[in-house]
Design a protein around this motif. Sequence first.
Motif, PDB file in Angstrom:
ATOM      1  N   GLU A 282       0.729  -1.343   0.016  1.00  0.00           N
ATOM      2  CA  GLU A 282      -0.065  -0.079  -0.029  1.00  0.00           C
ATOM      3  C   GLU A 282       0.834   1.332   0.081  1.00  0.00           C
ATOM      4  O   GLU A 282       0.272   2.348  -0.209  1.00  0.00           O
ATOM      5  N   ILE A 283       1.974   1.208   0.455  1.00  0.00           N
ATOM      6  CA  ILE A 283       2.961   2.400   0.607  1.00  0.00           C
ATOM      7  C   ILE A 283       4.226   2.340   0.007  1.00  0.00           C
ATOM      8  O   ILE A 283       4.814   1.478   0.145  1.00  0.00           O
ATOM      9  N   GLY A 284       4.744   3.340  -0.461  1.00  0.00           N
ATOM     10  CA  GLY A 284       6.026   3.555  -0.987  1.00  0.00           C
ATOM     11  C   GLY A 284       6.411   4.867  -1.117  1.00  0.00           C
ATOM     12  O   GLY A 284       5.924   5.732  -0.886  1.00  0.00           O
ATOM     13  N   SER A 285       7.947   4.824  -1.364  1.00  0.00           N
ATOM     14  CA  SER A 285       8.476   6.263  -1.907  1.00  0.00           C
ATOM     15  C   SER A 285       9.162   6.224  -3.072  1.00  0.00           C
ATOM     16  O   SER A 285      10.206   5.174  -3.131  1.00  0.00           O
ATOM     17  N   TYR A 286       9.017   7.057  -4.009  1.00  0.00           N
ATOM     18  CA  TYR A 286       9.574   6.609  -5.318  1.00  0.00           C
ATOM     19  C   TYR A 286       9.962   8.095  -5.948  1.00  0.00           C
ATOM     20  O   TYR A 286       9.319   9.068  -5.604  1.00  0.00           O
ATOM     21  N   THR A 287      10.754   7.956  -6.931  1.00  0.00           N
ATOM     22  CA  THR A 287      11.192   9.155  -7.745  1.00  0.00           C
ATOM     23  C   THR A 287      10.031   9.284  -8.949  1.00  0.00           C
ATOM     24  O   THR A 287       9.246   8.302  -8.855  1.00  0.00           O
ATOM     25  N   GLU A 288       9.867  10.509  -9.550  1.00  0.00           N
ATOM     26  CA  GLU A 288       8.854  10.712 -10.444  1.00  0.00           C
ATOM     27  C   GLU A 288       8.819   9.517 -11.525  1.00  0.00           C
ATOM     28  O   GLU A 288       7.814   9.247 -12.059  1.00  0.00           O
TER      29      GLU A 288
ATOM     30  N   TYR B 135      -2.411   5.343  -7.658  1.00  0.00           N
ATOM     31  CA  TYR B 135      -1.712   5.677  -6.699  1.00  0.00           C
ATOM     32  C   TYR B 135      -1.904   7.135  -6.648  1.00  0.00           C
ATOM     33  O   TYR B 135      -1.848   7.844  -7.381  1.00  0.00           O
ATOM     34  N   VAL B 136      -1.343   7.540  -5.301  1.00  0.00           N
ATOM     35  CA  VAL B 136      -1.583   9.206  -4.919  1.00  0.00           C
ATOM     36  C   VAL B 136      -0.159   9.377  -4.718  1.00  0.00           C
ATOM     37  O   VAL B 136       0.445   8.959  -3.689  1.00  0.00           O
ATOM     38  N   LYS B 137       0.511  10.537  -5.225  1.00  0.00           N
ATOM     39  CA  LYS B 137       1.708  11.050  -4.985  1.00  0.00           C
ATOM     40  C   LYS B 137       1.771  11.962  -3.905  1.00  0.00           C
ATOM     41  O   LYS B 137       1.167  13.052  -4.191  1.00  0.00           O
ATOM     42  N   ILE B 138       2.370  12.026  -2.727  1.00  0.00           N
ATOM     43  CA  ILE B 138       2.318  13.056  -1.700  1.00  0.00           C
ATOM     44  C   ILE B 138       3.724  13.752  -1.603  1.00  0.00           C
ATOM     45  O   ILE B 138       4.805  12.965  -1.356  1.00  0.00           O
ATOM     46  N   PRO B 139       3.813  15.021  -1.805  1.00  0.00           N
ATOM     47  CA  PRO B 139       5.246  15.636  -1.946  1.00  0.00           C
ATOM     48  C   PRO B 139       5.705  15.711  -0.230  1.00  0.00           C
ATOM     49  O   PRO B 139       4.796  15.800   0.451  1.00  0.00           O
TER      50      PRO B 139
ATOM     51  N   ILE C 116       5.744  24.901   2.242  1.00  0.00           N
ATOM     52  CA  ILE C 116       6.822  24.829   1.036  1.00  0.00           C
ATOM     53  C   ILE C 116       7.221  23.320   0.812  1.00  0.00           C
ATOM     54  O   ILE C 116       7.772  22.602   1.426  1.00  0.00           O
ATOM     55  N   VAL C 117       7.034  23.007  -0.673  1.00  0.00           N
ATOM     56  CA  VAL C 117       7.286  21.905  -1.142  1.00  0.00           C
ATOM     57  C   VAL C 117       8.930  21.688  -1.148  1.00  0.00           C
ATOM     58  O   VAL C 117       9.607  22.653  -1.499  1.00  0.00           O
ATOM     59  N   ARG C 118       9.376  20.683  -0.497  1.00  0.00           N
ATOM     60  CA  ARG C 118      10.820  20.393  -0.616  1.00  0.00           C
ATOM     61  C   ARG C 118      11.418  20.167  -1.903  1.00  0.00           C
ATOM     62  O   ARG C 118      10.753  19.581  -2.643  1.00  0.00           O
ATOM     63  N   ASP C 119      12.758  20.721  -2.085  1.00  0.00           N
ATOM     64  CA  ASP C 119      13.186  20.015  -3.427  1.00  0.00           C
ATOM     65  C   ASP C 119      13.789  18.923  -3.225  1.00  0.00           C
ATOM     66  O   ASP C 119      14.925  18.804  -3.074  1.00  0.00           O
ATOM     67  N   ASN C 120      13.090  17.980  -3.423  1.00  0.00           N
ATOM     68  CA  ASN C 120      13.294  16.292  -3.003  1.00  0.00           C
ATOM     69  C   ASN C 120      12.382  15.676  -4.143  1.00  0.00           C
ATOM     70  O   ASN C 120      11.401  16.008  -4.279  1.00  0.00           O
ATOM     71  N   PRO C 121      13.344  14.898  -4.926  1.00  0.00           N
ATOM     72  CA  PRO C 121      12.471  14.127  -6.059  1.00  0.00           C
ATOM     73  C   PRO C 121      11.534  12.857  -5.395  1.00  0.00           C
ATOM     74  O   PRO C 121      10.678  12.231  -6.146  1.00  0.00           O
ATOM     75  N   GLU C 122      11.875  12.835  -4.295  1.00  0.00           N
ATOM     76  CA  GLU C 122      10.902  11.281  -3.844  1.00  0.00           C
ATOM     77  C   GLU C 122       9.542  12.049  -3.475  1.00  0.00           C
ATOM     78  O   GLU C 122       9.345  13.061  -3.003  1.00  0.00           O
ATOM     79  N   ARG C 123       8.578  11.091  -3.537  1.00  0.00           N
ATOM     80  CA  ARG C 123       7.224  11.240  -3.081  1.00  0.00           C
ATOM     81  C   ARG C 123       6.758  10.123  -2.216  1.00  0.00           C
ATOM     82  O   ARG C 123       7.122   9.106  -2.444  1.00  0.00           O
TER      83      ARG C 123
END
Length: 226
Positions: free
Chosen positions: A76-82, A93-97, A113-120
């Motif tokens: 159900e959950i993960g963290s991925y690059t775009e 899936y839903v991407k949460i910054p 403020i959205v972090r400058d981070n490619p992961e979601r």
Amino acid sequence: MTTFGKRVAKLREEKKLSQGELGKIAGVGQSTIAQIEKGRNKSTRKIIELAEALDTTPNYLINGVIDLSIAPASSEIGSYTEKDVDNPDMGAYVKIPYYDISLSAGIGNATWIVRDNPERLLFRESWLQSRRLNEATLKAMYVRGESMEPLLYNMDTILLDISDVDIVDGCIYAIIFKGKLYIKELRNTEDGIDIISYHPDYEPMHVTQETYDQFQVLGKMVWRGG
């Protein structure tokens, strides 16, 4: 610090699987597993299948983050690059910054403020729906400090629902108090609100009628990973 490849190799060896056997279960070639374990592949579009084959979570394989007790099941959950997320085979899936909070003088002046981070953080839509969560009101952020140990450790990840600001005794919230950001347990009392840390070195704080205008609830914690 372990890497994606080292975590895959360690879990594969613990399950006594060859690279070819793991690849077959996950639906990738043996060469892909070899490239991952050598550190040449930093991710794979089969991350969910790979995590399930290793009895772990995508979030752990990619980031070394262990989904904790209130987290959903591994699928159900993960963290991925775009580039990982843009894969129609992965389902709905839903991407949460990840966000930071900027505080300025005065109450009510917290800016996300959205972090400058490619992961979601990546959640199945069905998981959000089952918990009546709306992706538009969810924010992921990192915990800072040790005051909530052993529940939350420095740089753990939490998911906040910023639409849920009504205080339920014993729940964890992101708050502003006297110009500072905190992640704390809240409890209503007869004369105000107790702000509770879990670490014994940190004394509780108390919101009184006189200090209520310096207090603001930003959102309720609905998931944590560390």
